[in-house]
Enzyme design. Structure first.
Site, short mmCIF file in Angstrom:
data_model
loop_
_atom_site.label_atom_id
_atom_site.label_comp_id
_atom_site.label_asym_id
_atom_site.label_seq_id
_atom_site.Cartn_x
_atom_site.Cartn_y
_atom_site.Cartn_z
N HIS A 1 11.66 -4.03 2.09
CA HIS A 1 10.57 -4.92 2.54
C HIS A 1 10.95 -6.41 2.59
O HIS A 1 10.89 -7.04 3.64
CB HIS A 1 9.39 -4.83 1.57
C1 BDR Z 1 6.01 -5.57 -1.57
O1 BDR Z 1 5.51 -5.21 -2.86
C2 BDR Z 1 6.55 -5.27 -3.81
O2 BDR Z 1 6.58 -4.11 -4.60
C3 BDR Z 1 7.84 -5.47 -3.06
O3 BDR Z 1 8.72 -6.30 -3.79
C4 BDR Z 1 7.41 -6.12 -1.77
O4 BDR Z 1 7.35 -7.52 -1.90
C5 BDR Z 1 5.94 -4.35 -0.68
O5 BDR Z 1 4.61 -3.93 -0.55
#
Ligand code: BDR
Ligand code: CA
Length: 317
Positions: free
Chosen positions: A242
């Site tokens: 992500h």
């Molecule tokens: C986001 O949530 C966190 O768990 C990850 O680091 C990312 O920023 C994804 O939904």
């Protein structure tokens, strides 16, 4: 010296990849890193960020700690079930200890000082809850003119990951997210989970990273708990990068294709709390006022993006 960048982060395994991506890119002037609660509590995200910068041999980059909780409502939920007990698959202590002390300033003060001193527009990449960024814009509205873009990982057009409706970063502090995404007047690019999921990488990609050298080996070693989660979420052996997808766009503008849409954030206390409502109607009611739009990342060359991130993390440019 390339893109001036500040990362606001809650490491987190994908945050670790995102920080390394920026720290290892010679066309990026990484001015600072600020930390926020999120995947794990603030003390853990802060030491993780400092250790990751040490791993990347970047003791020149200041780290300041920010918000330990959301703006309005306390939030007892973090994401150890995704990132492991310490946020890095239980491997944080295997990283090198930071040579540089934690900055004495809080995150908002460091952001303010760095922006005030900047002689060209600065990109901010928030890849955790938006609490620090909302506080910055509320306390120091004058810094807006120093911000080139805010490239945010967050939001979901289709369905969420924290709840059926909401993505984790936005859900973690919806009031802060609404301030930044809806109420402010700064150029924003939102990189939602719909696109980051499409950029998931497989274990062959991770193996290539591990084989690239000691730094790649260490980054790959942070992934076992994260991989265990995404094995179930994806249904195949891979992980979702992500935050690294958002930082890739921050350091190479245009890598992601964006479209302009109005957005709102559900700040109610019901089941849709933290949902991002992206208005994709092509035609609006006649006579309604134009509203603010933000850029939302909707597509990319997925293969090229994976190769770009892998090359940078492996020491290439
Ligand atoms: C986001 O949530 C966190 O768990 C990850 O680091 C990312 O920023 C994804 O939904
Ligand atoms: Ca994150």
């Amino acid at each position: 010296m390339g893109t001036k960048l500040i990362i606001d982060t809650d490491p987190g395994v994908d945050d670790a990849f995102a920080i390394a991506l920026a720290a290892l890119s010679t066309d990026v002037d990484l001015l600072g890193v600020t930390t926020v609660f999120g995947n794990v509590p603030l003390a853990a995200t802060t030491i993780n960020a400092r250790r990751l910068l040490q791993l990347c041999d970047r003791p020149d980059v200041p780290v300041a700690a920010g918000a330990s909780r959301p703006l309005v409502y306390p939030n007892p939920y973090s994401a150890e079930y995704v990132h492991g007990v310490d946020g890095l698959s239980g491997r944080s202590e295997a990283l090198p200890e930071p040579a540089r002390p934690l900055d004495e300033r809080d995150a908002v003060s460091l952001l303010y000082s760095l922006l005030k001193a900047a002689d060209e527009p600065v990109t901010i990449a928030p890849i955790g809850p938006l609490t620090n960024i909302a506080l910055l814009l509320a306390a120091h509205p004058g810094v807006r003119e120093k911000i080139g873009r805010i490239v945010i990982m967050g939001g979901a057009l289709d369905h969420g990951n924290m709840t059926a409706a909401a993505e984790f970063n936005i859900w973690s502090d919806p009031e802060a997210a609404r301030r930044v995404l809806v109420e402010e007047d700064v150029p924003v690019v939102l990189v939602p989970m719909d696109l980051t999921y499409r950029c998931a990488v497989d274990t062959a990609w991770l193996a290539e990273l591990a084989a690239s050298g000691p730094l790649g080996t260490m980054l790959e070693s942070l992934t076992p708990d994260y991989l265990a989660h995404y094995r179930k979420a994806l249904g195949w052996e891979g992980i979702v990068l992500h935050d690294a997808v958002a930082v890739a766009e921050a350091i190479r503008p245009g890598l992601l294709r964006t479209e302009s849409f109005p957005i709102d954030v559900d700040c109610g206390l019901g089941p849709a709390r933290g949902a991002t409502l992206v208005d994709r109607r092509r035609r609006r009611e006649p006579g309604t006022q134009p509203v603010r739009t933000i850029e939302i990342a909707v597509d990319t060359d997925v293969d090229a993006l994976g190769k770009f991130v892998l090359a940078r993390l492996s020491g290439g440019q």
